[in-house]
Design an enzyme around this catalytic site. Sequence first.
Site, mmCIF file in Angstrom:
data_model
loop_
_atom_site.group_PDB
_atom_site.id
_atom_site.type_symbol
_atom_site.label_atom_id
_atom_site.label_comp_id
_atom_site.label_asym_id
_atom_site.label_seq_id
_atom_site.Cartn_x
_atom_site.Cartn_y
_atom_site.Cartn_z
ATOM 1 N N HIS A 241 -20.742 22.251 -2.269
ATOM 2 C CA HIS A 241 -21.329 21.006 -2.779
ATOM 3 C C HIS A 241 -20.616 20.614 -4.071
ATOM 4 O O HIS A 241 -20.079 21.455 -4.778
ATOM 5 C CB HIS A 241 -22.831 21.183 -3.016
ATOM 6 C CG HIS A 241 -23.632 21.068 -1.749
ATOM 7 N ND1 HIS A 241 -24.427 19.978 -1.471
ATOM 8 C CD2 HIS A 241 -23.747 21.890 -0.679
ATOM 9 C CE1 HIS A 241 -24.997 20.147 -0.288
ATOM 10 N NE2 HIS A 241 -24.608 21.294 0.221
ATOM 11 N N CYS B 264 -28.345 14.974 -4.602
ATOM 12 C CA CYS B 264 -29.431 15.866 -4.985
ATOM 13 C C CYS B 264 -30.443 15.065 -5.775
ATOM 14 O O CYS B 264 -30.093 14.407 -6.751
ATOM 15 C CB CYS B 264 -28.860 17.002 -5.830
ATOM 16 S SG CYS B 264 -30.122 18.050 -6.543
ATOM 17 N N ARG C 245 -25.651 16.217 9.440
ATOM 18 C CA ARG C 245 -26.747 17.167 9.201
ATOM 19 C C ARG C 245 -27.091 17.211 7.700
ATOM 20 O O ARG C 245 -28.124 16.739 7.282
ATOM 21 C CB ARG C 245 -26.344 18.560 9.720
ATOM 22 C CG ARG C 245 -27.528 19.531 9.842
ATOM 23 C CD ARG C 245 -27.932 20.185 8.545
ATOM 24 N NE ARG C 245 -26.871 20.986 7.965
ATOM 25 C CZ ARG C 245 -26.934 21.508 6.751
ATOM 26 N NH1 ARG C 245 -28.000 21.328 5.994
ATOM 27 N NH2 ARG C 245 -25.917 22.191 6.259
ATOM 28 N N ASP C 246 -26.173 17.737 6.907
ATOM 29 C CA ASP C 246 -26.463 17.942 5.488
ATOM 30 C C ASP C 246 -26.669 16.613 4.766
ATOM 31 O O ASP C 246 -27.596 16.455 3.964
ATOM 32 C CB ASP C 246 -25.306 18.723 4.844
ATOM 33 C CG ASP C 246 -25.746 19.537 3.638
ATOM 34 O OD1 ASP C 246 -26.797 19.230 3.069
ATOM 35 O OD2 ASP C 246 -25.028 20.483 3.261
ATOM 36 N N HIS D 110 -18.896 26.439 2.558
ATOM 37 C CA HIS D 110 -19.651 25.181 2.499
ATOM 38 C C HIS D 110 -19.891 24.884 1.019
ATOM 39 O O HIS D 110 -20.573 25.618 0.332
ATOM 40 C CB HIS D 110 -20.971 25.415 3.246
ATOM 41 C CG HIS D 110 -21.926 24.278 3.229
ATOM 42 N ND1 HIS D 110 -22.032 23.393 4.283
ATOM 43 C CD2 HIS D 110 -22.849 23.884 2.324
ATOM 44 C CE1 HIS D 110 -22.985 22.511 4.017
ATOM 45 N NE2 HIS D 110 -23.493 22.782 2.835
ATOM 46 N N ASN E 214 -22.184 17.068 -0.477
ATOM 47 C CA ASN E 214 -21.069 17.947 -0.147
ATOM 48 C C ASN E 214 -19.788 17.374 -0.727
ATOM 49 O O ASN E 214 -19.752 16.229 -1.187
ATOM 50 C CB ASN E 214 -20.921 18.035 1.378
ATOM 51 C CG ASN E 214 -22.163 18.580 2.037
ATOM 52 O OD1 ASN E 214 -22.995 17.817 2.500
ATOM 53 N ND2 ASN E 214 -22.302 19.877 2.071
#
Length: 326
Positions: free
Chosen positions: A217, A248, A18-19, A215, A257
């Site tokens: 990063h 990013c 997902r991420d 969660h 992540n």
Amino acid sequence: MSDIMHGIDVLVSEVGPRDGLQSISSIMPTAAKKDWITALAQAGIREIEVGSFVPPKLLPQLADTAEIVQFARTIPHLQVAALVPNARGAENAIAAGAHKITLPLSASETHSLKNLRKTHEQVFEEVAAIVALIKALPADKRPHFEGSLSTAFGCTLEGMVPEAKVVKLGERLMALGCDEVGLADTTGYANPAQVRSMIKSIWAALGKHALTGIHIHNTRGLGLANALAALDMGLTTLDSSLGGLGGCPFAPGASGNIVTEDLVFMLDSMGLKTGIDLAKLLKVRDIVTAAVPDPMYGFTPDAGVPKGYVQGGHGWGLPERKLAAE
Ligand code: ZN
């Protein structure tokens, strides 16, 4: 899936499908996603966030999420999680059979307007609608519903986000009927002292049952330090992505992540049980590398495990642990 923590100390929740995928422009073929998720589960991963129920126009990378959820549900002992931006997404997630649904609430309202195009009040309306949807289901069909406090440690648009504000939003989410809140360092702004302080404050306001996971990063390289801070406080679920897939666009070379392989090595070498086979996990990277051209990160994959390293949560270089019963 209340027995998800059976035999383990820490639940490593994989969010790469997902991420990771939403942060890269390449579109991974559905078949490769299925292979990836299968291989992760075979390596011992017990929870995977497999996609997001957002309009395909916004995130074509995740357009096949319903199919992926349905597929992942057929894998035994795997908790299948999905992100939902609103009640409509939740409806689709429930129809596909997700075990867990997570709705992100940006602590920064500016970010919320950009990300979900909704004010806080509008997001709360969606949360209430989702709770009503879930309550209408038979008890054994209800997914676990988490309200994730994103940009909880700072926002690229608003800068600092006051801790008290995050706590207040968390209170509202729980009052509306979320099963749990989560903390998300969406922007990679967090530091370990901030992580400890935030967990303490949320627990004081909402009780320990209301927050078990985080969660993180790795945008500024503090990912594992923050994970350790959360772990020392007593959180038991840590999100990570294989190879730190993602990154990013505003921070070239920064991974997304925290890297699952590095996290698993850290936990395993500390003598904590994750249920994950590190050697198998490292091989899963090949599936991702073959499917998308984007870089995979990770120190452990690059350096390898230490000479003579024995997996299995025995601890490495530590005096033998005495069990409480002894
Ligand atoms: Zn994230």
